[in-house]
Design a protein around this motif. Structure first.
Motif, mmCIF file in Angstrom:
data_model
loop_
_atom_site.group_PDB
_atom_site.id
_atom_site.type_symbol
_atom_site.label_atom_id
_atom_site.label_comp_id
_atom_site.label_asym_id
_atom_site.label_seq_id
_atom_site.Cartn_x
_atom_site.Cartn_y
_atom_site.Cartn_z
ATOM 1 N N ASP A 1 19.722 7.775 1.380
ATOM 2 C CA ASP A 1 19.895 6.530 2.126
ATOM 3 C C ASP A 1 20.102 6.748 3.614
ATOM 4 O OD1 ASP A 1 19.601 4.971 -0.088
ATOM 5 O OD2 ASP A 1 21.751 4.697 -0.440
ATOM 6 N N SER A 2 20.472 7.939 4.027
ATOM 7 C CA SER A 2 20.755 8.154 5.439
ATOM 8 C C SER A 2 19.774 9.131 6.074
ATOM 9 C CB SER A 2 22.190 8.643 5.617
ATOM 10 O OG SER A 2 22.375 9.850 4.904
ATOM 11 N N TRP A 3 19.943 10.414 5.838
ATOM 12 C CA TRP A 3 19.161 11.425 6.537
ATOM 13 C C TRP A 3 17.704 11.470 6.107
ATOM 14 C CZ3 TRP A 3 21.025 12.863 10.869
ATOM 15 C CH2 TRP A 3 22.392 12.895 11.056
ATOM 16 N N MET A 4 17.450 11.300 4.827
ATOM 17 C CA MET A 4 16.059 11.346 4.370
ATOM 18 C C MET A 4 15.280 10.156 4.907
ATOM 19 S SD MET A 4 13.836 13.186 2.970
ATOM 20 C CE MET A 4 14.739 14.421 2.107
ATOM 21 N N LEU A 5 15.933 9.000 4.962
ATOM 22 C CA LEU A 5 15.283 7.822 5.539
ATOM 23 C C LEU A 5 14.946 8.066 7.004
ATOM 24 C CD1 LEU A 5 14.402 4.873 5.168
ATOM 25 C CD2 LEU A 5 16.714 4.219 5.857
ATOM 26 N N LEU A 6 15.875 8.644 7.724
ATOM 27 C CA LEU A 6 15.632 8.965 9.132
ATOM 28 C C LEU A 6 14.517 9.995 9.278
ATOM 29 C CD1 LEU A 6 16.500 8.649 12.098
ATOM 30 C CD2 LEU A 6 18.110 10.525 11.696
ATOM 31 N N LEU A 7 14.524 11.018 8.451
ATOM 32 C CA LEU A 7 13.492 12.054 8.502
ATOM 33 C C LEU A 7 12.109 11.476 8.213
ATOM 34 C CD1 LEU A 7 12.831 15.146 8.643
ATOM 35 C CD2 LEU A 7 13.039 15.102 6.163
ATOM 36 N N LEU A 8 11.985 10.646 7.197
ATOM 37 C CA LEU A 8 10.687 10.053 6.867
ATOM 38 C C LEU A 8 10.216 9.075 7.940
ATOM 39 C CD1 LEU A 8 11.035 9.562 3.029
ATOM 40 C CD2 LEU A 8 9.686 11.258 4.254
ATOM 41 N N ILE B 1 26.041 11.985 -4.196
ATOM 42 C CA ILE B 1 25.752 12.769 -2.987
ATOM 43 C C ILE B 1 24.275 12.656 -2.623
ATOM 44 C CG2 ILE B 1 25.623 15.110 -2.064
ATOM 45 C CD1 ILE B 1 28.154 15.729 -3.703
ATOM 46 N N LEU B 2 23.398 12.808 -3.599
ATOM 47 C CA LEU B 2 21.964 12.717 -3.327
ATOM 48 C C LEU B 2 21.569 11.317 -2.902
ATOM 49 C CD1 LEU B 2 20.540 14.934 -6.195
ATOM 50 C CD2 LEU B 2 20.691 15.471 -3.755
ATOM 51 N N ARG B 3 22.200 10.315 -3.477
ATOM 52 C CA ARG B 3 21.891 8.930 -3.105
ATOM 53 C C ARG B 3 22.291 8.665 -1.660
ATOM 54 N NH1 ARG B 3 19.794 4.023 -5.206
ATOM 55 N NH2 ARG B 3 20.105 2.649 -3.453
ATOM 56 N N GLN B 4 23.449 9.152 -1.256
ATOM 57 C CA GLN B 4 23.886 8.969 0.127
ATOM 58 C C GLN B 4 22.974 9.725 1.092
ATOM 59 O OE1 GLN B 4 27.971 10.187 0.128
ATOM 60 N NE2 GLN B 4 28.695 8.254 -0.762
ATOM 61 N N PHE B 5 22.539 10.927 0.708
ATOM 62 C CA PHE B 5 21.609 11.698 1.537
ATOM 63 C C PHE B 5 20.283 10.964 1.681
ATOM 64 C CE2 PHE B 5 18.192 14.870 1.885
ATOM 65 C CZ PHE B 5 18.556 15.432 3.102
#
Length: 61
Positions: A12-19, A6-10
């Motif tokens: 790879d998607s939303w955290m990458l977009l946020l940063l 779950i953390l890996r998917q987060f």
């Protein structure tokens, strides 16, 4: 194992977009119109109140 997935998917998607959005925001803030004056002021901090060059120990004696 489930938490890692779950953390890996987060990450790879939303955290990458946020940063990425944060990075673009910092770049826009740095290069905004009118910021050159504040950057020049910050760059000249070491030279404030500098009436004359520093003297070496040999020159003081």
């Amino acid at each position: 194992m489930e938490n890692y997935t779950i953390l890996r998917q987060f990450a790879d998607s939303w955290m990458l977009l946020l940063l990425f959005v944060f990075f673009v925001g910092v770049v826009v803030w740095v290069f905004r119109p009118g910021s050159a004056e504040s950057h020049d002021d910050s760059a000249n901090i070491p030279f404030r109140h500098d009436d004359k060059p520093a003297q070496s120990k040999e020159a003081r004696q």
